[in-house]
Design an enzyme around this catalytic site. Structure first.
Site, PDB file in Angstrom:
ATOM      1  N   HIS A 227      24.200  -9.891  30.042  1.00  0.00           N
ATOM      2  CA  HIS A 227      24.323 -10.764  28.871  1.00  0.00           C
ATOM      3  C   HIS A 227      23.523 -12.050  29.081  1.00  0.00           C
ATOM      4  O   HIS A 227      22.764 -12.473  28.211  1.00  0.00           O
ATOM      5  CB  HIS A 227      25.805 -11.094  28.622  1.00  0.00           C
ATOM      6  CG  HIS A 227      26.019 -12.138  27.566  1.00  0.00           C
ATOM      7  ND1 HIS A 227      25.802 -11.892  26.229  1.00  0.00           N
ATOM      8  CD2 HIS A 227      26.426 -13.443  27.652  1.00  0.00           C
ATOM      9  CE1 HIS A 227      26.077 -12.991  25.528  1.00  0.00           C
ATOM     10  NE2 HIS A 227      26.456 -13.939  26.365  1.00  0.00           N
TER      11      HIS A 227
ATOM     12  N   GLU B 204      31.930 -11.634  20.750  1.00  0.00           N
ATOM     13  CA  GLU B 204      31.600 -11.474  22.166  1.00  0.00           C
ATOM     14  C   GLU B 204      32.722 -10.673  22.809  1.00  0.00           C
ATOM     15  O   GLU B 204      33.893 -11.049  22.734  1.00  0.00           O
ATOM     16  CB  GLU B 204      31.449 -12.836  22.861  1.00  0.00           C
ATOM     17  CG  GLU B 204      30.151 -13.544  22.499  1.00  0.00           C
ATOM     18  CD  GLU B 204      29.827 -14.739  23.391  1.00  0.00           C
ATOM     19  OE1 GLU B 204      30.761 -15.280  24.039  1.00  0.00           O
ATOM     20  OE2 GLU B 204      28.646 -15.125  23.456  1.00  0.00           O
TER      21      GLU B 204
ATOM     22  N   ASP C 103      35.921 -20.802  28.955  1.00  0.00           N
ATOM     23  CA  ASP C 103      35.142 -19.583  28.805  1.00  0.00           C
ATOM     24  C   ASP C 103      33.968 -19.588  29.769  1.00  0.00           C
ATOM     25  O   ASP C 103      33.236 -20.578  29.856  1.00  0.00           O
ATOM     26  CB  ASP C 103      34.647 -19.455  27.359  1.00  0.00           C
ATOM     27  CG  ASP C 103      34.131 -18.051  27.069  1.00  0.00           C
ATOM     28  OD1 ASP C 103      34.739 -17.086  27.561  1.00  0.00           O
ATOM     29  OD2 ASP C 103      33.115 -17.921  26.365  1.00  0.00           O
TER      30      ASP C 103
ATOM     31  N   GLN D 241      25.053 -22.646  17.491  1.00  0.00           N
ATOM     32  CA  GLN D 241      24.898 -22.716  18.952  1.00  0.00           C
ATOM     33  C   GLN D 241      23.466 -23.097  19.354  1.00  0.00           C
ATOM     34  O   GLN D 241      23.249 -23.959  20.207  1.00  0.00           O
ATOM     35  CB  GLN D 241      25.268 -21.363  19.557  1.00  0.00           C
ATOM     36  CG  GLN D 241      25.267 -21.315  21.074  1.00  0.00           C
ATOM     37  CD  GLN D 241      25.639 -19.925  21.613  1.00  0.00           C
ATOM     38  OE1 GLN D 241      25.931 -19.012  20.838  1.00  0.00           O
ATOM     39  NE2 GLN D 241      25.634 -19.775  22.915  1.00  0.00           N
TER      40      GLN D 241
ATOM     41  N   LYS E 205      31.634 -22.257  19.153  1.00  0.00           N
ATOM     42  CA  LYS E 205      32.639 -21.389  19.763  1.00  0.00           C
ATOM     43  C   LYS E 205      34.045 -21.910  19.499  1.00  0.00           C
ATOM     44  O   LYS E 205      35.005 -21.335  19.996  1.00  0.00           O
ATOM     45  CB  LYS E 205      32.422 -21.354  21.276  1.00  0.00           C
ATOM     46  CG  LYS E 205      30.998 -21.026  21.692  1.00  0.00           C
ATOM     47  CD  LYS E 205      30.880 -19.585  22.009  1.00  0.00           C
ATOM     48  CE  LYS E 205      29.563 -19.272  22.682  1.00  0.00           C
ATOM     49  NZ  LYS E 205      29.520 -17.862  23.046  1.00  0.00           N
TER      50      LYS E 205
ATOM     51  N   ASP F 256      35.352 -13.804  21.814  1.00  0.00           N
ATOM     52  CA  ASP F 256      34.901 -15.192  21.713  1.00  0.00           C
ATOM     53  C   ASP F 256      33.914 -15.277  20.544  1.00  0.00           C
ATOM     54  O   ASP F 256      32.699 -15.289  20.734  1.00  0.00           O
ATOM     55  CB  ASP F 256      34.244 -15.601  23.046  1.00  0.00           C
ATOM     56  CG  ASP F 256      33.696 -17.006  23.020  1.00  0.00           C
ATOM     57  OD1 ASP F 256      34.264 -17.854  22.313  1.00  0.00           O
ATOM     58  OD2 ASP F 256      32.686 -17.257  23.717  1.00  0.00           O
TER      59      ASP F 256
ATOM     60  N   GLU G 292      22.692  -9.589  21.054  1.00  0.00           N
ATOM     61  CA  GLU G 292      21.940  -8.707  21.952  1.00  0.00           C
ATOM     62  C   GLU G 292      21.625  -7.374  21.296  1.00  0.00           C
ATOM     63  O   GLU G 292      20.525  -6.846  21.433  1.00  0.00           O
ATOM     64  CB  GLU G 292      22.734  -8.462  23.235  1.00  0.00           C
ATOM     65  CG  GLU G 292      22.945  -9.704  24.076  1.00  0.00           C
ATOM     66  CD  GLU G 292      24.059  -9.488  25.090  1.00  0.00           C
ATOM     67  OE1 GLU G 292      23.762  -9.000  26.183  1.00  0.00           O
ATOM     68  OE2 GLU G 292      25.226  -9.793  24.760  1.00  0.00           O
TER      69      GLU G 292
ATOM     70  N   THR H 232      39.064 -17.879  18.590  1.00  0.00           N
ATOM     71  CA  THR H 232      38.983 -16.921  19.700  1.00  0.00           C
ATOM     72  C   THR H 232      40.161 -15.977  19.524  1.00  0.00           C
ATOM     73  O   THR H 232      41.286 -16.448  19.382  1.00  0.00           O
ATOM     74  CB  THR H 232      39.099 -17.647  21.056  1.00  0.00           C
ATOM     75  OG1 THR H 232      38.086 -18.651  21.134  1.00  0.00           O
ATOM     76  CG2 THR H 232      38.941 -16.675  22.219  1.00  0.00           C
TER      77      THR H 232
ATOM     78  N   GLU I  47      34.872  -9.720  25.686  1.00  0.00           N
ATOM     79  CA  GLU I  47      35.249 -10.341  26.956  1.00  0.00           C
ATOM     80  C   GLU I  47      36.637  -9.874  27.386  1.00  0.00           C
ATOM     81  O   GLU I  47      37.418  -9.365  26.591  1.00  0.00           O
ATOM     82  CB  GLU I  47      35.289 -11.881  26.827  1.00  0.00           C
ATOM     83  CG  GLU I  47      33.986 -12.484  26.335  1.00  0.00           C
ATOM     84  CD  GLU I  47      33.895 -13.995  26.531  1.00  0.00           C
ATOM     85  OE1 GLU I  47      34.692 -14.543  27.341  1.00  0.00           O
ATOM     86  OE2 GLU I  47      33.032 -14.622  25.889  1.00  0.00           O
TER      87      GLU I  47
ATOM     88  N   ARG J  23      25.903 -18.212  16.141  1.00  0.00           N
ATOM     89  CA  ARG J  23      24.652 -18.306  16.913  1.00  0.00           C
ATOM     90  C   ARG J  23      23.684 -19.358  16.389  1.00  0.00           C
ATOM     91  O   ARG J  23      22.954 -19.970  17.178  1.00  0.00           O
ATOM     92  CB  ARG J  23      23.956 -16.943  16.928  1.00  0.00           C
ATOM     93  CG  ARG J  23      24.755 -15.835  17.562  1.00  0.00           C
ATOM     94  CD  ARG J  23      25.149 -16.143  18.974  1.00  0.00           C
ATOM     95  NE  ARG J  23      25.883 -15.028  19.573  1.00  0.00           N
ATOM     96  CZ  ARG J  23      26.541 -15.115  20.714  1.00  0.00           C
ATOM     97  NH1 ARG J  23      26.536 -16.244  21.403  1.00  0.00           N
ATOM     98  NH2 ARG J  23      27.186 -14.081  21.197  1.00  0.00           N
TER      99      ARG J  23
HETATM  100 MN    MN Z   1      31.886 -16.332  25.496  1.00  0.00          MN
END
Ligand code: MN
Length: 417
Positions: free
Chosen positions: A132, A198, A125, A239, A252, A232, A362, A256, A200, A236
């Site tokens: 971002h 996420e 990834d 993370q 993560k 993804d 975000e 996925t 993507e 948080r």
């Molecule tokens: Mn990602």
């Protein structure tokens, strides 16, 4: 490019995601058919296993469609991919002499269940969305250090987990993990409290590169079999505690999701665009003048357990700073071998505007500004029962190339033994 007409009537509708111009590849089953390869056309799926058995598709000496994954076709290489696409197009085009033989091999999409379209060899990834990266960097490190010093020079990535890539529609268990609240002295263990999506794009590597043999950006582009939408899922709070200094790990690794239809590079050819303006020149091995980015409209919707569906964000894959071909060239530059079935996540795709942000982190700015999702409800991060769906469409003049959807519903965390 204009609409190419098919004798499958539903494929000729201007709003159809799967016209003859698209022909995306998937794996499906029905009540009477075992999982097998198929291609979407209008609201139908052409059973390629049956077409091969009927002698309508002869790609290699041995059959390639008697397995429920596309990896064997990837091994045929770009020339084989083109022969296959040309042949399917000929079978399904308006006026085809094969119509009578092929029509019985069509399965209504509504009767089909979709499966993982390929065996994921490895999952990498990246982090190629500049907005971002700036947003997350600002939240984690402050506005002055938003972009890491390497960001404008290297497509940053991490090696993820192929074992937990799942097809759209698979429920997502809230992960357990270790976290430490900002004001807490000690870490604790339990269900993630800041679960996120996420938005993507996933690129699928179809051709191998050898260990110790770098590839150019142009060669890397030729190696790409196709693209899917990719979510993804990210924890948080886990993370934030674990990521320094080696980057994401468990935050993560729990799931996925990808959309079930592989949209081929060939189908996206008319939608190529130039990349972003670069104030910082790239090193020569990453430079490439041909257009490598794609004009694909992307959006994310959220449906709560009993509430209405709302659109969380709308953006476009043009917002990426590094293209998949650049990421693959960078990946192979050290001598790392690429394998058919490798999945390359683009990184979260956020536009410049607030409503174009590709993650809850975000959109809610780390939970400071919860998002109004209608019906008197707000969200900072995802709750159990929430369903997140990614959508993607490249829009032509009188047709579109749809990706289908990439969806997943959050379920409560498993009880830790
Ligand atoms: Mn990602």
């Amino acid at each position: 490019m204009t609409l190419r007409k098919s004798w499958v009537e539903s494929a000729n509708d201007v709003a159809c995601p799967f016209p003859l111009n698209n022909l995306p590849y998937g794996v499906f089953s029905t009540n009477r058919l075992e999982p097998r390869c198929g291609v979407a056309i209008g609201d139908m799926i052409l059973d390629l296993c049956a077409a091969e058995e009927a002698g309508q598709l002869q790609l290699a000496e041995a059959p390639v469609f008697d397995v429920p994954y596309w990896n064997d076709v990837m091994e045929l290489g770009p020339e084989g991919w083109q022969i296959l696409r040309d042949r399917i197009e000929a079978l399904l085009a308006e006026g085809s002499t094969d119509q009578a033989a092929v029509a019985p091999l069509l399965v209504p999409m509504q009767d089909a269940r979709m499966h993982m379209p390929f065996v994921v060899a490895e999952f990498t990834d990246f982090y190629a969305g500049r907005h971002h990266a700036e947003n997350v960097g600002t939240m984690f490190r402050g506005a002055d250090n938003a972009l890491p010093a390497n960001w404008l020079h290297i497509p940053i990535g991490y090696n993820g987990r192929a074992s937990t890539v799942v097809v759209s529609g698979t429920d997502i268990l809230r992960p357990n993990g270790q976290t430490r609240a900002p004001d807490a002295e000690k870490p604790s263990f339990g269900p993630c409290a800041r679960l996120d999506f996420e938005l993507e794009l996933g690129a699928i590597v179809g051709s191998a590169s050898q260990m110790g043999a770098p590839v150019s950006v142009a060669q890397a582009d030729e190696m790409i079999f196709g693209y899917v939408l990719l979510n993804d899922w990210s924890a948080r709070d886990i993370q934030a505690w674990e990521y320094q200094p080696l980057g994401p790990f468990q935050a993560k690794a729990f799931a996925t999701s990808i959309s079930p239809w592989i949209v081929t590079r060939a189908a996206l050819e008319p939608f190529r665009t130039q990349g972003p303006d670069r104030d910082t020149p790239l090193l020569p091995y990453l430079e490439h003048s041909a257009p490598m980015f794609y004009d694909i409209d992307l959006s994310v919707t959220l449906q709560t357990e009993d509430g209405p569906t709302c659109t969380l964000t709308r953006t476009n894959s043009k917002a990426l700073y590094y293209a998949a071909a650049q990421q693959i060239a960078h990946h192979a530059s050290s001598g790392c071998a690429m394998t058919p079935g490798d999945l390359i996540g683009s990184g979260t795709i956020s536009g410049a505007q607030v409503h174009e942000r590709g993650s809850m982190l975000e959109l809610s700015w780390g939970g400071e500004t919860p998002v109004d999702i209608g019906d008197g409800q707000t969200r900072s991060f995802l709750l159990d029962g929430d369903t997140v769906t990614l959508h993607g469409t490249a829009k032509g003049k009188d047709y579109q190339i749809g990706f289908g959807t990439c969806t997943g519903t959050i379920r409560p965390a498993p009880i830790f033994p």
